[in-house]
Design an enzyme around this catalytic site. Structure first.
Site, PDB file in Angstrom:
ATOM      1  N   ASP A 206      37.977  42.381  34.640  1.00  0.00           N
ATOM      2  CA  ASP A 206      36.657  42.703  35.194  1.00  0.00           C
ATOM      3  C   ASP A 206      35.763  41.462  35.108  1.00  0.00           C
ATOM      4  O   ASP A 206      35.712  40.660  36.026  1.00  0.00           O
ATOM      5  CB  ASP A 206      36.094  43.899  34.425  1.00  0.00           C
ATOM      6  CG  ASP A 206      34.767  44.380  34.993  1.00  0.00           C
ATOM      7  OD1 ASP A 206      34.297  43.796  35.976  1.00  0.00           O
ATOM      8  OD2 ASP A 206      34.200  45.342  34.445  1.00  0.00           O
TER       9      ASP A 206
ATOM     10  N   LYS B  84      38.705  42.729  39.455  1.00  0.00           N
ATOM     11  CA  LYS B  84      37.410  43.060  40.067  1.00  0.00           C
ATOM     12  C   LYS B  84      36.687  41.799  40.505  1.00  0.00           C
ATOM     13  O   LYS B  84      37.018  40.686  40.078  1.00  0.00           O
ATOM     14  CB  LYS B  84      36.559  43.844  39.067  1.00  0.00           C
ATOM     15  CG  LYS B  84      37.060  45.267  38.871  1.00  0.00           C
ATOM     16  CD  LYS B  84      36.057  46.069  38.074  1.00  0.00           C
ATOM     17  CE  LYS B  84      36.533  47.500  37.940  1.00  0.00           C
ATOM     18  NZ  LYS B  84      35.612  48.288  37.108  1.00  0.00           N
TER      19      LYS B  84
HETATM   20  P1  5GP Z   1      36.593  42.223  31.017  1.00  0.00           P
HETATM   21  O1  5GP Z   1      36.564  41.551  29.679  1.00  0.00           O
HETATM   22  O2  5GP Z   1      37.459  41.500  32.019  1.00  0.00           O
HETATM   23  O3  5GP Z   1      35.204  42.455  31.561  1.00  0.00           O
HETATM   24  O4  5GP Z   1      37.136  43.686  30.787  1.00  0.00           O
HETATM   25  C1  5GP Z   1      38.466  44.020  30.847  1.00  0.00           C
HETATM   26  C2  5GP Z   1      38.715  45.371  30.206  1.00  0.00           C
HETATM   27  O5  5GP Z   1      37.690  46.311  30.572  1.00  0.00           O
HETATM   28  C3  5GP Z   1      40.013  45.962  30.698  1.00  0.00           C
HETATM   29  O6  5GP Z   1      41.113  45.539  29.937  1.00  0.00           O
HETATM   30  C4  5GP Z   1      39.732  47.447  30.622  1.00  0.00           C
HETATM   31  O7  5GP Z   1      40.012  47.913  29.328  1.00  0.00           O
HETATM   32  C5  5GP Z   1      38.238  47.579  30.855  1.00  0.00           C
HETATM   33  N1  5GP Z   1      37.928  47.938  32.257  1.00  0.00           N
HETATM   34  C6  5GP Z   1      37.294  47.169  33.163  1.00  0.00           C
HETATM   35  N2  5GP Z   1      37.162  47.819  34.344  1.00  0.00           N
HETATM   36  C7  5GP Z   1      37.747  49.027  34.186  1.00  0.00           C
HETATM   37  C8  5GP Z   1      37.954  50.154  35.052  1.00  0.00           C
HETATM   38  O8  5GP Z   1      37.584  50.201  36.249  1.00  0.00           O
HETATM   39  N3  5GP Z   1      38.613  51.230  34.515  1.00  0.00           N
HETATM   40  C9  5GP Z   1      39.046  51.255  33.236  1.00  0.00           C
HETATM   41  N4  5GP Z   1      39.671  52.356  32.826  1.00  0.00           N
HETATM   42  N5  5GP Z   1      38.879  50.207  32.379  1.00  0.00           N
HETATM   43  C10 5GP Z   1      38.236  49.102  32.850  1.00  0.00           C
END
Ligand code: 5GP
Length: 179
Positions: free
Chosen positions: A103, A131
């Site tokens: 994300d 994302k």
């Molecule tokens: P980042 O550090 O890249 O912002 O977040 C990654 C983590 O956020 C992922 O490993 C996941 O656990 C959670 N996450 C981000 N977007 C989603 C989503 O749309 N659905 C779910 N279930 N988890 C998400």
């Protein structure tokens, strides 16, 4: 499909996922020919993706599931996160991190820098979903399955408050039903 207070609709079908997984695995089989990589799937979200991916990996390779643990540091810096579950054999290895979704990319950035500090030979990442935030920040994910905007998704390992991981399709939240 309803999970707790949220309504979800089918978004990426199991057969589309299967096709994509085979495509990604084929690229890895080619890129890592003669390199015996170590796959590091990040639990819990990537368990289903990793299992399907590994069935299509034909090169000699190892797999070690890891988890990110938060703990309170002894200093005032507060919460620190670290990888747990891997063994010492990551030194001098070609690592492929297996993620369900990237994300903001912050989680992945932290994992990559921790792995580099362990003296790994190379570190790349594969994520089934990515994302737009990570694209904007230009987080380097070598293998990406599907690009999303900002949809909140569940299924195929991904959860909402612990539920929904067991679905073989990926669902997205219907915004208007959010409470
Ligand atoms: P980042 O550090 O890249 O912002 O977040 C990654 C983590 O956020 C992922 O490993 C996941 O656990 C959670 N996450 C981000 N977007 C989603 C989503 O749309 N659905 C779910 N279930 N988890 C998400």
């Amino acid at each position: 499909m309803k999970i707790k207070n949220l309504e979800f609709k089918k978004f990426i079908t199991a057969s589309k996922i299967e096709e994509k997984v085979a495509e990604l695995a084929a690229r890895i089989n080619l890129d890592y020919k003669n390199q015996s990589p170590v796959f590091l799937p990040i639990l819990n979200g990537s368990f289903m993706f990793a299992a399907d991916l590994m069935k299509e990996i034909k090169i000699p390779s190892k797999i070690s599931f890891v988890k990110i643990s938060s703990y309170s540091g002894t200093s005032s810096t507060g919460q620190l996160k670290t990888l747990i579950g891997h063994d010492e054999s990551l030194f001098n290895q070609n690592i492929i991190i297996v993620e369900d979704i990237v994300d903001s990319g912050l989680t992945l950035e932290n994992i990559i820098s921790e792995l580099r500090s362990l003296g790994t030979k190379s570190v790349e990442a594969i994520s089934l979903l990515r994302k737009s935030g990570a694209r904007v920040k230009n987080i380097d994910v070598k293998y990406v399955g599907f690009e999303l905007d900002s949809e909140f998704v569940v299924g195929y390992g991904l959860d909402y408050e612990g539920y929904g991981r067991n679905n073989k399709d990926i669902y997205k939240m219907i915004e208007t039903d959010r409470i």
